[in-house]
Design a protein around this motif. Structure first.
Motif, PDB file in Angstrom:
ATOM      1  N   ASN A   1      35.425  99.518  57.511  1.00 34.02           N
ATOM      2  CA  ASN A   1      35.333  99.412  56.053  1.00 34.02           C
ATOM      3  C   ASN A   1      35.474 100.766  55.358  1.00 34.02           C
ATOM      4  OD1 ASN A   1      34.949  96.603  56.109  1.00 34.02           O
ATOM      5  ND2 ASN A   1      32.733  96.810  56.335  1.00 34.02           N
TER       6      ASN A   1
ATOM      7  N   LYS B   1      40.437  94.289  60.832  1.00 31.19           N
ATOM      8  CA  LYS B   1      39.516  93.485  60.028  1.00 31.19           C
ATOM      9  C   LYS B   1      38.271  93.226  60.867  1.00 31.19           C
ATOM     10  CE  LYS B   1      40.368  89.141  59.770  1.00 31.19           C
ATOM     11  NZ  LYS B   1      41.002  87.839  59.473  1.00 31.19           N
TER      12      LYS B   1
ATOM     13  N   SER C   1      32.111  97.821  62.224  1.00 30.08           N
ATOM     14  CA  SER C   1      32.523  97.286  60.919  1.00 30.08           C
ATOM     15  C   SER C   1      32.384  98.343  59.821  1.00 30.08           C
ATOM     16  CB  SER C   1      31.705  96.039  60.576  1.00 30.08           C
ATOM     17  OG  SER C   1      30.336  96.361  60.376  1.00 30.08           O
TER      18      SER C   1
END
Length: 273
Positions: free
Chosen positions: A184, A172, A180
């Motif tokens: 994702n 996460k 990130s």
């Protein structure tokens, strides 16, 4: 250039020092196909395997080990080692999650980062010399030992890339950035494609060298170690970032090499070439 070829070229630009060029458009295409980590791992693993084979064939193990390590960081860059250093700073910081995050993202290097980076390099060297010691006991010729090193470097690099993909698939993100985006964009189907590619590569090399299913053991061990790293990162930082992803590469490689060494030591592999 098609999207796939652009993604493939950009994957080498992103994950290695090979001068293929990299653009934001290329990165976008690569992030759509994050399973290409394993393709890069296969190519880099082959290069590392060839270099290790040549060095082990002609030089003493102490010199060979240093040169192998130097080549690994030459071809992959120091970003992943920097991730280990930043992770070390974050994990050794005292206090709240916010303080640990501040240390993790701090551009300056602390004693925790120095210690973690040094331990990785020491472990790398120690594992290579231990691998040589176990190989020379089991196999009578330098050529056989050199082949074991080719196999070990290949499998460990593929495993290192799968480790990065594991963090990206199940982690996460804790802040915005390339890390990130990778997290994702790495869905479970993409992870499974990478897993299949990596498994076939490791098993294929293992069967090629007459080692049966041995190649899958370090691959799985690296994934298991990465899941432990993911748990540690979640507890200390509340998630993962690019540093943790990079650190997983270094940890996955070392764990895979250690697993191969221990398999030689306790498994009694019989090379049937």
């Amino acid at each position: 250039m098609t999207g796939f070829l652009l993604a493939l070229r950009s994957s080498f630009g992103f994950l290695s020092t090979i001068p293929v060029g990299i653009t934001m458009e290329g990165l976008d295409e690569f992030f759509k196909r994050t399973y290409l980590h394993l393709v890069v791992g296969i190519v880099l693993g082959l290069l590392m395997g060839v270099v290790a084979y040549i060095l082990i064939s002609f030089l003493p193990i102490s010199i060979s080990a240093v040169l192998i390590i130097a080549f690994v960081y030459y071809i992959t860059g120091l970003n992943h080692l920097d991730g280990i250093a930043d992770l070390g700073d974050g994990l050794t910081a005292h206090g709240s999650v916010e303080k640990k995050l501040k240390a993790l993202k701090d551009m300056s290097l602390g004693i925790g980062g120095v210690a973690y980076a040094a331990l990785i390099i020491i472990a790398f060297y120690a594992t290579l010399t231990s691998l040589y010691g176990e190989s020379i006991v089991l196999y009578s010729t330098t050529a056989d030992v050199a082949r074991i090193f080719f196999f070990a470097m290949f499998v460990s690099e593929v495993s290192a890339m799968q480790s990065m993909l594991t963090i990206a698939a199940f982690g996460k993100p804790i802040h915005e950035g390339l890390g990130s985006i990778l997290v994702n964009k790495t869905t479970v189907p993409k992870y499974l494609i990478g897993f299949v590619i990596g498994s076939i590569a490791c098993l294929g090399s293992s069967f090629y060298f007459g080692l049966g299913i041995v190649g899958i053991i370090p691959f799985i061990a690296a994934i298991a170690a990465t899941l432990i790293l993911l748990n540690v990162s979640n507890r200390h930082f509340g998630g993962v970032n690019g540093d943790v992803i990079g650190a997983s590469n270094e940890i996955g490689r070392i764990v895979a090499l250690m697993t191969i060494t221990l398999t030689l030591m306790y498994g009694g592999i019989i090379w049937t070439l």
